[in-house]
Design a protein around this motif. Structure first.
Motif, mmCIF file in Angstrom:
data_model
loop_
_atom_site.group_PDB
_atom_site.id
_atom_site.type_symbol
_atom_site.label_atom_id
_atom_site.label_comp_id
_atom_site.label_asym_id
_atom_site.label_seq_id
_atom_site.Cartn_x
_atom_site.Cartn_y
_atom_site.Cartn_z
ATOM 1 N N ASP A 1 -4.043 8.128 -1.863
ATOM 2 C CA ASP A 1 -4.143 7.075 -0.842
ATOM 3 C C ASP A 1 -4.321 5.742 -1.565
ATOM 4 O O ASP A 1 -4.718 5.716 -2.738
ATOM 5 C CB ASP A 1 -5.337 7.346 0.089
ATOM 6 C CG ASP A 1 -5.160 6.709 1.467
ATOM 7 O OD1 ASP A 1 -4.216 5.909 1.641
ATOM 8 O OD2 ASP A 1 -5.965 7.013 2.361
ATOM 9 N N ARG B 1 1.300 4.471 -2.703
ATOM 10 C CA ARG B 1 1.141 5.862 -2.264
ATOM 11 C C ARG B 1 2.294 6.756 -2.724
ATOM 12 O O ARG B 1 2.137 7.961 -2.825
ATOM 13 C CB ARG B 1 1.031 5.929 -0.737
ATOM 14 C CG ARG B 1 -0.374 5.681 -0.236
ATOM 15 C CD ARG B 1 -0.505 5.969 1.270
ATOM 16 N NE ARG B 1 -1.454 5.021 1.834
ATOM 17 C CZ ARG B 1 -1.125 3.941 2.534
ATOM 18 N NH1 ARG B 1 0.140 3.695 2.828
ATOM 19 N NH2 ARG B 1 -2.055 3.126 2.956
ATOM 20 N N SER C 1 0.850 -1.205 0.000
ATOM 21 C CA SER C 1 0.000 0.000 0.000
ATOM 22 C C SER C 1 0.880 1.248 0.000
ATOM 23 O O SER C 1 0.626 2.208 -0.746
ATOM 24 C CB SER C 1 -0.906 -0.006 1.243
ATOM 25 O OG SER C 1 -1.699 -1.171 1.280
ATOM 26 N N ASP C 2 1.936 1.215 0.823
ATOM 27 C CA ASP C 2 2.860 2.355 0.880
ATOM 28 C C ASP C 2 3.533 2.588 -0.473
ATOM 29 O O ASP C 2 3.710 3.732 -0.898
ATOM 30 C CB ASP C 2 3.946 2.118 1.941
ATOM 31 C CG ASP C 2 3.384 2.151 3.358
ATOM 32 O OD1 ASP C 2 2.253 2.670 3.538
ATOM 33 O OD2 ASP C 2 4.058 1.655 4.269
#
Lengths: 326, 326
Positions: free
Chosen positions: B168, B161, B157-158
């Motif tokens: 997000d 981003r 997820s990071d």
């Protein structure tokens, strides 16, 4: 490190242990010990011998761990303490209610002889116990449910065979799918005996036997069947031999619990086994390794799977396990 | 026996440990230690305090086990050896390739200080490691497969981003059903990375961002996504907040093996977790109990879950476990 193993008792479980020793290169089968005439017992391991149980009195220098493959009703309560005074021993004692008493008896004998014993080893008790304890320790607010099957219960099959007019029988214990789903949902259902498992019976009746009477006797048999929804199928001996020769079994330990309000977790350990005695034998062989090692570390007395750190049952070194399995 | 616990680091995992301590009556949270200004950190345990990490230099008499909740990349390689010289410690170090090095560093510090440390504790590494070792020891001819998900990977997820135009993102790792079935069948399939898991992404893009470009950047990102079949869904921040706020995770360790020719067994351990950090925190709390007890028995140095007998993590006595859980 090589271990010299003895097998006491050569039924289904003894043969399962023998098969397991063959796939563990650090183990060597010294011999099979039997109460029968050893000349009449043929084993599957070239180089290993058959002996009468009496020979165990004089072979303490030849065997590192004796794996005792007897029945829990009468054999093990007598055998395991007796041989724990001479050998490191391991058994699969599975009468849950009598484990504390059996433990005390074996512990006393093993400690006095500076031997190490592991009792109640297999999958239930055994791997299932271990999973119940791990999951409940991680989720102290949770609840564990144990389901058995689909698999053959030899005790229930035997009970049917004792009915008049029955020639042969095979009983399967089957978990109820709706019960499994209710447990996995995390609802912590209260489940009656009847709601958790059904019993499925294949029965070979004698010619001319009263089938309705047999079916009724099965379904109303206390302890074994009366608390369950039971299905009885009459089949021929040929069909039984063809379709129901194996001893498959298995089951599940499902634990659900919350770690904070509404945050739910499901831990499920599941076994699907083609052969109950061969898998149990494989567990016994792995824990025989732990039994021998713990004895070498002078960790004497009676143990269960709950007292054994996982590294002790592996043939790999601690460093190999950390590098490759952790 | 009551244990006084300190938590070092108060992110998601630290809060997970705090929740776990509340449901273990034999544990008491002394305080949370943070590198931030402790006055700015509010915790959820009445009676416990927040301290700056510097306070740990002077509190060795007040804490039985320090649970270190830092990141594996830079925090734990430095923190765990440092504090193992002062406290019994436990961490969830999860960079598999660097575990042997981390182990050596922590072992040296803990042994010199007569402390006990447990590293790499949680579910993978942790419960999954334990199940890999148990199953492979029982079925030495078998093969273990580990699947992750469905669950949120914070690292992935990071990574999304960090792409230009992304506000997000949330990435789910999903096991491929056909791969699970092939493994359970006992065929011992050779599975590529792409065949085992897919990656499912929910992305909030900035107004006017080039969505096709973002999607292409995700799908071709080396290490993270390029070896997987990846699906990218663009959604609004509201939808992300509403439908993807949690950190669920889980997975399975499936081991299949034969005990003799054609006799197959399937062992499956499966986790379905509403909150990855809360379950990991619950595992850490249970093993903190083992850490304290092993130290009391003068079993010093670094350990992993593989070195810990199950009884050590339970609040029940050995006799209670034998009577009720075995």
């Amino acid at each position: 490190m090589s271990m010299r193993i003895g097998i006491l008792g050569y039924g289904n479980l003894g043969r399962g242990v023998e098969a397991a020793i063959k796939v563990n290169p650090d183990m060597e089968l010294v011999g099979v010990f039997t109460r029968r005439d050893p000349a009449t017992v043929t084993i599957n391991t070239p180089g290993a011998k058959t002996y009468h149980t009496d020979a165990l009195a004089d072979m303490t220098g030849d065997i590192d761990v004796l794996i005792i493959c007897g029945g829990s009703a009468t054999d093990l309560p007598e055998m395991t303490p007796k041989y724990a005074a001479l050998y490191n021993v391991i058994d699969s004692f599975d009468t849950h209610a009598k484990i504390p008493e059996h433990f005390e008896n074996v512990d006393k004998a093993a400690k006095a002889a500076k031997k190490t014993a592991i009792i109640s080893c297999g999958w239930d008790p055994g791997m299932f116990s271990l999973n119940r304890v791990l999951s409940q320790s991680i989720l102290p607010n949770g609840q564990s449910y144990t389901f058995w099957g689909k698999g053959v219960s030899q005790g229930h099959s035997d009970a049917i065979r004792r009915i008049e007019g029955v020639l042969d029988a095979r009983q399967y214990t089957v978990p109820v799918p709706a019960a499994l789903e209710a447990v996995r949902s995390g609802k912590n259902p209260e489940l009656s005996t009847r709601e958790k498992h059904t019993r499925l019976c294949y029965v070979v009746a004698a010619e001319g036997a009263d089938l309705a009477k047999i079916e009724n006797e099965i379904k109303t048999m206390p302890n074994y069947f009366s608390d369950y929804d039971t299905t009885v199928n009459f089949i021929s001996q040929e069909e039984l031999n063809r379709d129901h020769a194996g001893l498959p079994h298995g089951g599940k330990v499902i634990t659900t619990g919350e770690t904070s309000d509404g945050v739910k977790h499901v831990v499920e350990y599941s076994l699907d086994l083609d052969s109950n005695p061969e898998f149990t034998g494989a567990v016994l062989a792995a824990y025989a390794r732990a039994c021998f090692r713990m004895n070498q570390e002078e960790n004497f007395g009676c143990k269960t799977v709950l007292d054994v750190a996982p590294t002790y049952i592996s043939s790999l070194s601690d460093a190999e396990l950390r590098a490759h399995c952790l």
